[in-house]
Write a protein that holds these residues in place. Structure first.
Motif, PDB file in Angstrom:
ATOM      1  N   LYS A  54       0.827  -1.219   0.000  1.00  0.00           N
ATOM      2  CA  LYS A  54       0.000   0.000   0.000  1.00  0.00           C
ATOM      3  C   LYS A  54       0.857   1.262   0.000  1.00  0.00           C
ATOM      4  N   PRO A  83      -0.862  11.621  10.778  1.00  0.00           N
ATOM      5  CA  PRO A  83      -2.260  11.328  10.445  1.00  0.00           C
ATOM      6  C   PRO A  83      -2.400  10.357   9.268  1.00  0.00           C
ATOM      7  N   LEU A  84      -1.508  10.479   8.292  1.00  0.00           N
ATOM      8  CA  LEU A  84      -1.547   9.564   7.150  1.00  0.00           C
ATOM      9  C   LEU A  84      -1.186   8.143   7.579  1.00  0.00           C
ATOM     10  N   LEU A 113      -1.523   6.858  10.616  1.00  0.00           N
ATOM     11  CA  LEU A 113      -2.637   6.341  11.427  1.00  0.00           C
ATOM     12  C   LEU A 113      -3.766   5.823  10.542  1.00  0.00           C
ATOM     13  N   GLU A 114      -4.117   6.604   9.559  1.00  0.00           N
ATOM     14  CA  GLU A 114      -5.213   6.229   8.667  1.00  0.00           C
ATOM     15  C   GLU A 114      -4.897   4.953   7.899  1.00  0.00           C
ATOM     16  N   LEU A 115      -3.703   4.869   7.336  1.00  0.00           N
ATOM     17  CA  LEU A 115      -3.323   3.697   6.555  1.00  0.00           C
ATOM     18  C   LEU A 115      -3.265   2.446   7.431  1.00  0.00           C
ATOM     19  N   ALA A 153      -4.673   1.858  10.336  1.00  0.00           N
ATOM     20  CA  ALA A 153      -6.014   1.507  10.819  1.00  0.00           C
ATOM     21  C   ALA A 153      -6.814   0.805   9.727  1.00  0.00           C
ATOM     22  N   SER A 154      -6.675   1.284   8.493  1.00  0.00           N
ATOM     23  CA  SER A 154      -7.424   0.675   7.385  1.00  0.00           C
ATOM     24  C   SER A 154      -6.994  -0.764   7.123  1.00  0.00           C
ATOM     25  N   ARG A 184      -4.528  -0.591  17.733  1.00  0.00           N
ATOM     26  CA  ARG A 184      -4.413   0.822  18.085  1.00  0.00           C
ATOM     27  C   ARG A 184      -3.083   1.155  18.770  1.00  0.00           C
ATOM     28  N   THR A 208      -0.517   1.372  16.030  1.00  0.00           N
ATOM     29  CA  THR A 208      -0.680   2.568  15.183  1.00  0.00           C
ATOM     30  C   THR A 208      -0.272   3.823  15.935  1.00  0.00           C
ATOM     31  N   ASP A 209      -0.578   3.896  17.222  1.00  0.00           N
ATOM     32  CA  ASP A 209      -0.198   5.072  18.014  1.00  0.00           C
ATOM     33  C   ASP A 209       1.327   5.205  18.094  1.00  0.00           C
ATOM     34  N   ALA A 216       2.729   6.176  14.649  1.00  0.00           N
ATOM     35  CA  ALA A 216       2.482   7.603  14.397  1.00  0.00           C
ATOM     36  C   ALA A 216       3.472   8.456  15.186  1.00  0.00           C
TER      37      ALA A 216
END
Length: 170
Positions: free
Chosen positions: A13, A85-86, A88-90, A92-93, A98, A101-102, A105
């Motif tokens: 991705k 933010p990018l 985190l979004e990727l 999470a998707s 969490r 991802t935290d 980030a």
């Protein structure tokens, strides 16, 4: 999905996100390779290794947005603002937990900050990015040695740096 598959999907991705910028894609693949190897050789636990590798894959995810938003500029500080933010979004998707991802980030948001480095994942990400940047930017020997002395802390990262650039430790 197992961790190896999640990381491979994340890499896929991220390559798609950065396409067709082959230089940027090659950079992230090299940083990931060093980070993976240093983490394994330094004996990171599985969770820290997974977090490190995910962060290495997405560490520069903010560059494209920075260039669009700031008239072609993508300084380290701007990347630290736009990247988390990018990331985190990727992540999470793709179903990353969490807490992973935290931390990723956080690492993306600090990977150009070289003071108060806390955690081996952070240290190894910084070292891996430097190994690649020193080579890609064809830095002179004095810059490489100064960086080695000021940045590198892991035994594996130090050894890789010495072997890549052909010098002995003082």
């Amino acid at each position: 999905m197992n961790n190896a598959r999640m990381l491979a999907t994340l890499l896929d991705k991220t390559i798609a996100f950065d396409s067709p910028d082959s230089r940027r894609i090659a950079h992230l693949v090299k940083v990931h390779g060093y980070a993976r190897s240093i983490g394994l050789l330094e004996g990171l636990d599985d969770r820290t290794q997974f977090t490190l590798e995910a962060a290495a894959i997405v560490h520069d995810i903010g560059i494209k947005v920075c260039e669009a938003k700031y008239e072609g500029k993508s300084s380290g500080k701007l990347q630290e603002i736009e990247g988390p933010p990018l990331a985190l979004e990727l992540l999470a998707s793709l179903g990353f937990a969490r807490e992973i991802t935290d931390r990723v980030a956080y690492l993306v948001g600090h990977h150009h900050t070289y003071t108060d480095i806390q955690g081996l994942d952070y240290q190894i990400l910084v070292e891996s990015d430097f190994l690649v940047n020193l080579q890609e930017k064809a830095m002179d020997n004095q810059t490489i040695k100064t960086t080695y002395e000021q940045i590198f802390r892991t035994e594996t990262g130090k050894r890789f740096c010495r072997m890549l650039f052909g010098f002995e430790a003082d």
